[in-house]
Design a protein around this motif. Structure first.
Motif, PDB file in Angstrom:
ATOM      1  N   ALA A 181      -3.088   8.869  -0.297  1.00 16.76           N
ATOM      2  CA  ALA A 181      -2.716   7.967   0.599  1.00 16.76           C
ATOM      3  C   ALA A 181      -4.103   7.487   1.552  1.00 16.76           C
ATOM      4  CB  ALA A 181      -1.884   8.494   1.473  1.00 16.76           C
ATOM      5  N   GLN A 182      -4.683   8.362   2.270  1.00 20.74           N
ATOM      6  CA  GLN A 182      -5.912   7.824   2.869  1.00 20.74           C
ATOM      7  C   GLN A 182      -6.839   6.996   2.155  1.00 20.74           C
ATOM      8  OE1 GLN A 182      -7.060  11.903   4.092  1.00 20.74           O
ATOM      9  NE2 GLN A 182      -6.160  12.365   5.627  1.00 20.74           N
ATOM     10  N   LYS A 183      -7.636   7.086   0.770  1.00 20.06           N
ATOM     11  CA  LYS A 183      -7.973   6.137   0.479  1.00 20.06           C
ATOM     12  C   LYS A 183      -7.512   4.971   0.351  1.00 20.06           C
ATOM     13  CE  LYS A 183     -10.111   9.560  -2.606  1.00 20.06           C
ATOM     14  NZ  LYS A 183     -11.013   9.019  -2.433  1.00 20.06           N
ATOM     15  N   LEU A 184      -6.425   4.604  -0.335  1.00 19.65           N
ATOM     16  CA  LEU A 184      -5.010   3.847   0.111  1.00 19.65           C
ATOM     17  C   LEU A 184      -5.378   3.040   1.374  1.00 19.65           C
ATOM     18  CD1 LEU A 184      -2.118   3.855  -2.152  1.00 19.65           C
ATOM     19  CD2 LEU A 184      -4.201   2.094  -3.161  1.00 19.65           C
ATOM     20  N   GLU A 185      -5.115   3.967   2.640  1.00 16.52           N
ATOM     21  CA  GLU A 185      -4.992   2.822   3.907  1.00 16.52           C
ATOM     22  C   GLU A 185      -6.173   2.858   4.305  1.00 16.52           C
ATOM     23  OE1 GLU A 185      -3.299   4.301   8.224  1.00 16.52           O
ATOM     24  OE2 GLU A 185      -3.373   5.734   6.072  1.00 16.52           O
ATOM     25  N   ARG A 186      -7.126   3.523   4.503  1.00 14.82           N
ATOM     26  CA  ARG A 186      -8.298   2.846   4.135  1.00 14.82           C
ATOM     27  C   ARG A 186      -9.421   1.548   3.442  1.00 14.82           C
ATOM     28  NH1 ARG A 186     -11.560   9.071   3.910  1.00 14.82           N
ATOM     29  NH2 ARG A 186      -9.810  10.032   6.636  1.00 14.82           N
ATOM     30  N   THR A 241       0.618  -0.953   0.027  1.00 14.14           N
ATOM     31  CA  THR A 241       0.136   0.190   0.196  1.00 14.14           C
ATOM     32  C   THR A 241       1.347   1.038   0.130  1.00 14.14           C
ATOM     33  OG1 THR A 241      -1.982  -1.181   1.436  1.00 14.14           O
ATOM     34  CG2 THR A 241      -2.132   1.199   1.013  1.00 14.14           C
ATOM     35  N   GLY A 242       1.712   1.349   0.644  1.00 13.84           N
ATOM     36  CA  GLY A 242       2.585   2.190   0.791  1.00 13.84           C
ATOM     37  C   GLY A 242       3.082   2.785  -0.504  1.00 13.84           C
ATOM     38  N   ALA A 243       4.210   1.774  -0.780  1.00 13.57           N
ATOM     39  CA  ALA A 243       5.144   1.780  -2.196  1.00 13.57           C
ATOM     40  C   ALA A 243       4.129   2.675  -3.815  1.00 13.57           C
ATOM     41  CB  ALA A 243       5.369  -0.217  -2.687  1.00 13.57           C
ATOM     42  N   ILE A 244       2.537   1.793  -3.325  1.00 11.35           N
ATOM     43  CA  ILE A 244       1.892   2.698  -4.579  1.00 11.35           C
ATOM     44  C   ILE A 244       1.389   3.545  -4.404  1.00 11.35           C
ATOM     45  CG2 ILE A 244      -0.825   2.054  -5.546  1.00 11.35           C
ATOM     46  CD1 ILE A 244      -0.536  -0.231  -5.325  1.00 11.35           C
ATOM     47  N   TYR A 245       1.599   4.138  -2.927  1.00 11.59           N
ATOM     48  CA  TYR A 245       1.075   6.094  -2.598  1.00 11.59           C
ATOM     49  C   TYR A 245       2.018   6.728  -2.947  1.00 11.59           C
ATOM     50  CZ  TYR A 245       1.121  10.203  -0.789  1.00 11.59           C
ATOM     51  OH  TYR A 245       0.923  11.938  -0.790  1.00 11.59           O
ATOM     52  N   ALA A 246       3.518   5.546  -3.057  1.00  8.39           N
ATOM     53  CA  ALA A 246       4.943   6.517  -2.987  1.00  8.39           C
ATOM     54  C   ALA A 246       5.091   6.556  -4.831  1.00  8.39           C
ATOM     55  CB  ALA A 246       6.080   5.322  -2.363  1.00  8.39           C
ATOM     56  N   GLY A 247       5.141   5.562  -5.572  1.00 10.01           N
ATOM     57  CA  GLY A 247       4.925   5.600  -6.972  1.00 10.01           C
ATOM     58  C   GLY A 247       3.765   6.269  -7.336  1.00 10.01           C
TER      59      GLY A 247
END
Length: 475
Positions: A435-440, A366-372
């Motif tokens: 980032a919030q969308k991915l995390e949730r 999840t973190g890597a997708i957001y970083a990308g």
């Protein structure tokens, strides 16, 4: 080790054919063909022994030098076809160590592109005709030379050129590319990480043409694709993660090359980038959960930079849907049939302590997708659109009949519903950042209470890796 009478006789005959001592005693074309015929007539055991003896006494280097001699009037070496026939014969019966000795001799006999091509010709023969054991030993024997980083360069009309390749790294790639399954795994296992990176970087065959007008860079990713196809056939998730890591270096090289611009152009950059990411996708799809887990917990890759670089290029290429499929596999398992709540709570014992690897891996991804996404665009709205596309793909996969369905029980069905609710809620929230969308959307959510459907240990494992990647990833 002493030679048998048959081996000694063959060695003596070859040595006499290569004798160029005295006046006008040039080694002729007929004589180098006699050497090939003598080697061809030997059994595998005898040929190995003779080649080893030639190498010990300097005759193998002399033979290679004469074999590529371009002299006229009957004094030259082999024609291209004769040399390839000789390589084919040797590849079919020599062991890997002896084949590497032949490769080294021909590499020394010709400089520049000629030497590179001779090593490549022998590698082609090894790939097509050597036994699996010989291939593995050949890779082991050449591995230390794959990181020389010599490259190729030369002058051209109106400028100069260079190729960012290594002869031995290319040879290793050709041979590994011909292998599958356990044999490929053994060959990959012979390489350390720097050597593996050298093979993958050589596999994109970067060429540069320099002139007063600037630089034109081109690529040929066939070698990279061949090695990745071999990697897909293996079963070791840690090895596949190492190969993904090495492939990410090549990915960055292509990504960071300017496509079209003032003073620098790479007309095939985008095509090559797609080819590289497609190969990396095949690898990641072959065991998404296993590879992502190893990337998460291996110290070299735990910062998430490699996966973030991959995600960035996938997003730029409009392939957010594939990232969504991969995320769903981390929630439900590779077969998309698991109970996400139970799966995320599974524990592994690490030195007497519990670790929730599935939860940690999901946080990492999840973190890597957001970083990308963030590397792809600094625009907040653009990031939201990218993440929404990823999550819509997750939802499409999860919604498919059978995913977490009746075949695995009521608990899994509940888990599926809770993931669906979390993803839909994340998509529908217009105020949430990317980032919030991915995390949730990552963790199951109870539709009745709006609370997380997992306990603190799962949430902690997820958040630990998510936070680490958000802090440290450098795509």
């Amino acid at each position: 080790m002493s030679l048998t009478p048959v081996q000694q006789s063959a060695y003596n005959d070859i040595k006499s054919k290569l004798d160029n001592g005295g006046w006008f005693n040039t080694v002729t074309h007929d004589e180098v063909n006699d050497v090939a015929a003598k080697l061809k007539g030997l059994s595998a055991t005898d040929a190995d022994a003779v080649i080893d003896e030639m190498q010990r006494n300097g005759e193998l280097d002399r033979f290679a030098s004469e074999a590529v001699d371009g002299s006229w009037f009957g004094n030259g070496g082999y024609t291209d076809n004769e040399r390839r026939d000789m390589f084919t014969d040797l590849a079919g019966k020599l062991d890997g160590d002896s084949l590497a000795k032949v490769s080294n001799a021909f590499a020394k006999a010709s400089s520049g592109e000629d030497g590179y091509n001779r090593v490549g010709e022998l590698a082609d023969a090894v790939a097509s005709h050597a036994s699996s054991a010989a291939k593995v030993d050949y890779v082991k024997a050449l591995a230390a030379q794959s990181t020389d980083g010599k490259g190729l360069d030369g002058a051209s009309f109106g400028g100069s050129w260079s190729r960012e390749v290594d002869a031995e790294a290319s040879a290793i790639g050709k041979v590994i590319g011909s292998m599958r399954g356990a044999q490929a795994e053994a060959a990959f296992g012979a390489l350390d990480q720097d050597q593996l990176r050298a093979v993958m970087n050589t596999g994109i065959d970067q060429s540069n043409q320099y002139s007063q007008g600037g630089v034109i860079t081109s690529f040929d990713a066939k070698g990279f694709q061949s090695v990745m196809d071999a990697a897909v056939s293996t079963t070791n998730a840690d090895l596949k993660a190492r190969i993904f890591d090495a492939g990410a270096d090549a990915l960055r090289t292509v990504r960071d090359t300017q496509g079209v611009g003032l003073g620098q152009n790479s007309p095939d950059r985008n095509e090559t980038l797609s080819a590289v990411t497609d190969s990396m996708t095949k690898l990641l799809d072959s065991d998404t959960a296993g590879i992502a887990r190893e990337l998460t917990y291996n110290t070299e890759t735990q910062d998430g930079s490699d996966l973030a670089a991959y995600a960035q290029v996938m997003i730029a290429d409009g392939k957010e849907a594939k990232l969504g499929e991969q995320m769903a596999r981390l929630q439900f398992g590779n077969d998309l049939q698991g109970d996400p709540i139970a799966r995320l709570n599974q524990t592994t014992n690490v030195n007497g302590q519990e670790r929730r690897e599935n939860a940690g891996t999901l946080g990492y991804f999840t973190g890597a997708i957001y970083a990308g996404a963030a590397a792809h665009s600094k625009d907040v709205k653009a990031q939201q659109e990218v993440v929404t596309a990823v999550l819509k793909s997750v939802l499409t996969v999860v919604d498919k009949a059978g995913v977490g369905g009746k075949a695995v029980g009521t608990a899994a069905s509940v888990g599926k519903e809770w993931v669906q609710f979390a993803v839909r809620a994340a998509i529908a929230d217009p105020g949430a950042t990317a980032a919030q969308k991915l995390e949730r959307a990552a963790l199951p959510q109870d539709p009745q209470t709006g609370e997380l459907g997992v306990g603190d240990p799962v949430a902690d494992a997820f958040n630990t890796t998510l936070s680490r990647v958000q802090r440290t990833a450098e795509p």
